[in-house]
Structures are given as structure tokens and as C-alpha cells.
Design a protein around this motif. Structure first.
Motif, PDB file in Angstrom:
ATOM      1  N   UNK A 123       6.695  -0.337 -10.970  1.00  0.00           N
ATOM      2  CA  UNK A 123       6.683   0.131  -9.581  1.00  0.00           C
ATOM      3  C   UNK A 123       5.393   0.866  -9.264  1.00  0.00           C
ATOM      4  N   UNK A 124       4.917   1.690 -10.193  1.00  0.00           N
ATOM      5  CA  UNK A 124       3.660   2.406  -9.971  1.00  0.00           C
ATOM      6  C   UNK A 124       2.489   1.424  -9.890  1.00  0.00           C
ATOM      7  N   UNK A 125       2.523   0.381 -10.730  1.00  0.00           N
ATOM      8  CA  UNK A 125       1.499  -0.664 -10.634  1.00  0.00           C
ATOM      9  C   UNK A 125       1.523  -1.314  -9.254  1.00  0.00           C
ATOM     10  N   UNK A 126       2.728  -1.611  -8.765  1.00  0.00           N
ATOM     11  CA  UNK A 126       2.841  -2.235  -7.447  1.00  0.00           C
ATOM     12  C   UNK A 126       2.272  -1.364  -6.353  1.00  0.00           C
ATOM     13  N   UNK A 127       2.557  -0.061  -6.405  1.00  0.00           N
ATOM     14  CA  UNK A 127       2.013   0.874  -5.409  1.00  0.00           C
ATOM     15  C   UNK A 127       0.489   0.895  -5.479  1.00  0.00           C
ATOM     16  N   UNK A 128      -0.058   0.984  -6.687  1.00  0.00           N
ATOM     17  CA  UNK A 128      -1.509   1.062  -6.842  1.00  0.00           C
ATOM     18  C   UNK A 128      -2.184  -0.226  -6.382  1.00  0.00           C
ATOM     19  N   UNK A 129      -1.621  -1.363  -6.753  1.00  0.00           N
ATOM     20  CA  UNK A 129      -2.212  -2.647  -6.348  1.00  0.00           C
ATOM     21  C   UNK A 129      -2.185  -2.791  -4.822  1.00  0.00           C
ATOM     22  N   UNK A 130      -1.054  -2.449  -4.210  1.00  0.00           N
ATOM     23  CA  UNK A 130      -0.943  -2.552  -2.751  1.00  0.00           C
ATOM     24  C   UNK A 130      -1.936  -1.631  -2.053  1.00  0.00           C
ATOM     25  N   UNK A 131      -1.996  -0.382  -2.500  1.00  0.00           N
ATOM     26  CA  UNK A 131      -2.911   0.590  -1.889  1.00  0.00           C
ATOM     27  C   UNK A 131      -4.356   0.169  -2.097  1.00  0.00           C
ATOM     28  N   UNK A 132      -4.679  -0.343  -3.287  1.00  0.00           N
ATOM     29  CA  UNK A 132      -6.054  -0.765  -3.584  1.00  0.00           C
ATOM     30  C   UNK A 132      -6.483  -1.922  -2.701  1.00  0.00           C
ATOM     31  N   UNK A 133      -5.618  -2.913  -2.544  1.00  0.00           N
ATOM     32  CA  UNK A 133      -5.966  -4.085  -1.726  1.00  0.00           C
ATOM     33  C   UNK A 133      -6.137  -3.696  -0.261  1.00  0.00           C
ATOM     34  N   UNK A 134      -5.153  -2.983   0.286  1.00  0.00           N
ATOM     35  CA  UNK A 134      -5.222  -2.598   1.703  1.00  0.00           C
ATOM     36  C   UNK A 134      -6.395  -1.656   1.956  1.00  0.00           C
ATOM     37  N   UNK A 135      -6.547  -0.649   1.107  1.00  0.00           N
ATOM     38  CA  UNK A 135      -7.620   0.315   1.300  1.00  0.00           C
ATOM     39  C   UNK A 135      -8.998  -0.298   1.170  1.00  0.00           C
ATOM     40  N   UNK A 136      -9.174  -1.214   0.212  1.00  0.00           N
ATOM     41  CA  UNK A 136     -10.483  -1.843   0.022  1.00  0.00           C
ATOM     42  C   UNK A 136     -10.852  -2.713   1.213  1.00  0.00           C
ATOM     43  N   UNK A 137      -9.908  -3.502   1.691  1.00  0.00           N
ATOM     44  CA  UNK A 137     -10.195  -4.406   2.815  1.00  0.00           C
ATOM     45  C   UNK A 137     -10.495  -3.615   4.088  1.00  0.00           C
ATOM     46  N   UNK A 138      -9.639  -2.651   4.414  1.00  0.00           N
ATOM     47  CA  UNK A 138      -9.855  -1.863   5.631  1.00  0.00           C
ATOM     48  C   UNK A 138     -11.120  -1.012   5.499  1.00  0.00           C
ATOM     49  N   UNK A 139     -11.337  -0.438   4.310  1.00  0.00           N
ATOM     50  CA  UNK A 139     -12.534   0.373   4.100  1.00  0.00           C
ATOM     51  C   UNK A 139     -13.811  -0.431   4.254  1.00  0.00           C
ATOM     52  N   UNK A 140     -13.823  -1.652   3.727  1.00  0.00           N
ATOM     53  CA  UNK A 140     -14.996  -2.515   3.879  1.00  0.00           C
ATOM     54  C   UNK A 140     -15.255  -2.832   5.349  1.00  0.00           C
ATOM     55  N   UNK A 141     -14.198  -3.149   6.079  1.00  0.00           N
ATOM     56  CA  UNK A 141     -14.355  -3.494   7.491  1.00  0.00           C
ATOM     57  C   UNK A 141     -14.887  -2.308   8.295  1.00  0.00           C
ATOM     58  N   UNK A 142     -14.306  -1.129   8.089  1.00  0.00           N
ATOM     59  CA  UNK A 142     -14.752   0.046   8.836  1.00  0.00           C
ATOM     60  C   UNK A 142     -16.177   0.448   8.451  1.00  0.00           C
ATOM     61  N   UNK A 143     -16.500   0.329   7.173  1.00  0.00           N
ATOM     62  CA  UNK A 143     -17.856   0.660   6.738  1.00  0.00           C
ATOM     63  C   UNK A 143     -18.879  -0.272   7.381  1.00  0.00           C
TER      64      UNK A 143
END
Length: 295
Positions: free
Chosen positions: A70-90
Motif C-alpha cells: 500500500x505504501x508503494x502504491x501511494x508513493x508511485x501514485x504521488x510520484x507520477x502525478x507530482x512529476x507530470x504536473x510539476x513538469x507542466x507548471x515548470x
């Protein structure tokens, strides 16, 4: 002449091979220690060749495997969403301030640089996200604070846009009738794969290794990230071992492979993120050398 050049190339290759081995050796040592029997480790110390192989550390950690999954799932989800949105905003912030015809480029660039020098402090930072944005104990608390967009990444991407993408391409597209959105999405982003991959790798590593936001904002164990879960597990073991008493739990923890557990945690935490490097490797060097002076 040719022989001298070949000999220099072989020396360079040899140096890089040695450097690669020196880089891989600590990782290999950590893995070998994690599969070493605890008693053997205490007697013989760290060794690249274990005296006796034992997977007790992994068995101990995966006793409640659903928690780690479950912790892996949370980290993977947060990493994917955060990386994509962060790249776009940057990219959306860096592209306008890289254009010489943008009237506020100097002021916004200075503002970005200022955020790298000063911050409001821990208490105002915490109050903004909890009292005003109300994102505490949610996955947004693992995405928004600190990691989503950073001034350093914006300046790197801005430098790439200024030094790599010729203004004539933008002017030609505008003459052909392309709007700013089309120029940015179909031309700028496609020509910016090196810097996008580099910043994407930075964001991915930041999100994957983050444990601090879980410590500050998350109260529910179902939303722990993998790094915070492993860190919390290690701290809990140390606290219980330091407690006095002869309870059954204390007796069980007294025989727990505490030293090898630390190494097993490192392997579990770093394992999946290693797989991300091959996807970024092609563009890392080109992206990191943005703005370098050519001899």
C-alpha cells in the motif's frame, strides 16, 4: 598519432569503468549485508561475500506485506502525478520568462531567484497548507508542498529555452498562423526533451525519496509513503529495543535482525526507482550541460 589517440581513449574508458565499479560497490555491499545472518554480521563485520546467507530481514519486513504494498502504491501514485504536473507548471512558468518580448520577464525571474534565497519558515509554511488550503492528511499534502515546482528547476528550463531554441522558429510559426498554445505544445515541448527529462528525473527522485511531508501532514497509516513507512518502522524497532522489560514482544525484538533490517530497508526503498534511470539516461547529460561554454 592514431596510436596515441587510441591509448588516451582506453585510459578514459578505464577511468570510467573504475568509477562505475566504485559507484556500484556500496550498493552491492548494502544488498549483501541485507542477506547476511545477523550473528555472522556481528562477528565478521560487513563483507561483500556473506559468511552465511539469511533472508530474515526481508521476512521480518514483509511480515505485513500489504502495508508495504500500500505504501508503494501511494508513493508511485504521488510520484507520477507530482512529476507530470510539476513538469507542466515548470515549463509554463519558464517559457514566458525566456521570451525576450515578454514585458515582465526580468521581474518574474528575480522573483523566482528570490524564492531560492528566502522562505517564510516552518510555522507559516505549515499553516498555509493546513489552515488555508486544508490539505493535511490527504495525498495532496504529499504533492503540493515544496516538491511540485522549484525555482532552481525553473531557471534551468529557462536557460535551456533561451540557449537552445532559436527565436526564428517561434517567429516562423507565428507567421504561419500558430498561436502561443500551439507553439508551446507542438514545438517548444518537442524540442525540449533533454531538459524535460532531466527535470523530470529530479522531480521523480524528490517525490520518491520524500518522507518529511508524510511526517508533517499525514496522520493515517493508509497514506504513508514508502520512505516514511520504512523510517518509522526502524524508529519503532529502536524505541521498543530501548524499553526495559521482559515482555514477549521485547524478547521477540531482541532477536530481530536490526542491522540487516536497515540495509534491507535501503534496498526496498531504492529498488524501483533504479528502473527509472534508463528512461532518462539518454537526455541527462545533454540536459545538465545546458548553457555550458564550448571550447
Amino acid at each position: 598519432m592514431i596510436t596515441t589517440r587510441l591509448s588516451k581513449q582506453w585510459i578514459i574508458h578505464l577511468l570510467f569503468i573504475l568509477y562505475m565499479l566504485a559507484t556500484l560497490f556500496p550498493l552491492l555491499l548494502v544488498f549483501m549485508v541485507s542477506i547476511t545472518e545477523e550473528k555472522s554480521l556481528l562477528i565478521h563485520g560487513y563483507s561483500i561475500l556473506p559468511q552465511k546467507i539469511d533472508f530474515s530481514a526481508y521476512t521480518y519486513l514483509f511480515h505485513d506485506s500489504h502495508v508495504i504494498v500500500r505504501a508503494y502504491g501511494v508513493t508511485i501514485l504521488v510520484t507520477i502525478i507530482g512529476t507530470i504536473i510539476g513538469l507542466l507548471l515548470t515549463a509554463l512558468f519558464a517559457y514566458p520568462i525566456s521570451r525576450k518580448d515578454f514585458p515582465f520577464r526580468k521581474g518574474l525571474t528575480f522573483y523566482v531567484f528570490l524564492t531560492m534565497l528566502f522562505n517564510g519558515g516552518l510555522v507559516p509554511w505549515y499553516l498555509v497548507y493546513t489552515k488555508y488550503l486544508h490539505i493535511d492528511n490527504s495525498l495532496l499534502a504529499l504533492i503540493l508542498p515544496n516538491l511540485l515546482i522549484g525555482g532552481f528547476n525553473i531557471l534551468i528550463m529557462r536557460t535551456f529555452f533561451m540557449n537552445t531554441i532559436p527565436p526564428s522558429i517561434i517567429e516562423s510559426a507565428a507567421i504561419d498562423g500558430a498561436g502561443e498554445v500551439r507553439i508551446f505544445s507542438q514545438i517548444i515541448l518537442r524540442l525540449s526533451l533533454p531538459v524535460m527529462s532531466t527535470i523530470g528525473l529530479f522531480n521523480t527522485l524528490a517525490y520518491w525519496n520524500d518522507w518529511y511531508n508524510s511526517l508533517i501532514f499525514i496522520n493515517s497509516s493508509e497514506k504513508y509513503s514508502i520512505q516514511y513507512l520504512l523510517n518509522k518502522t526502524l524508529l519503532d524497532i529502536q524505541v521498543l529495543l530501548n524499553q526495559t522489560g521482559n515482555s514477549g514482544q521485547s524478547q521477540l525484538l531482541a532477536h530481530a535482525p536490526t542491522e540487516t533490517i536497515r540495509m534491507a530497508m535501503a534496498i526496498i526503498g531504492i529498488g524501483p526507482i533504479i528502473l527509472a534511470y534508463p528512461f532518462f539516461q539518454k537526455y541527462i547529460v545533454q540536459g545538465l550541460t545546458v548553457g555550458a561554454v564550448k571550447g
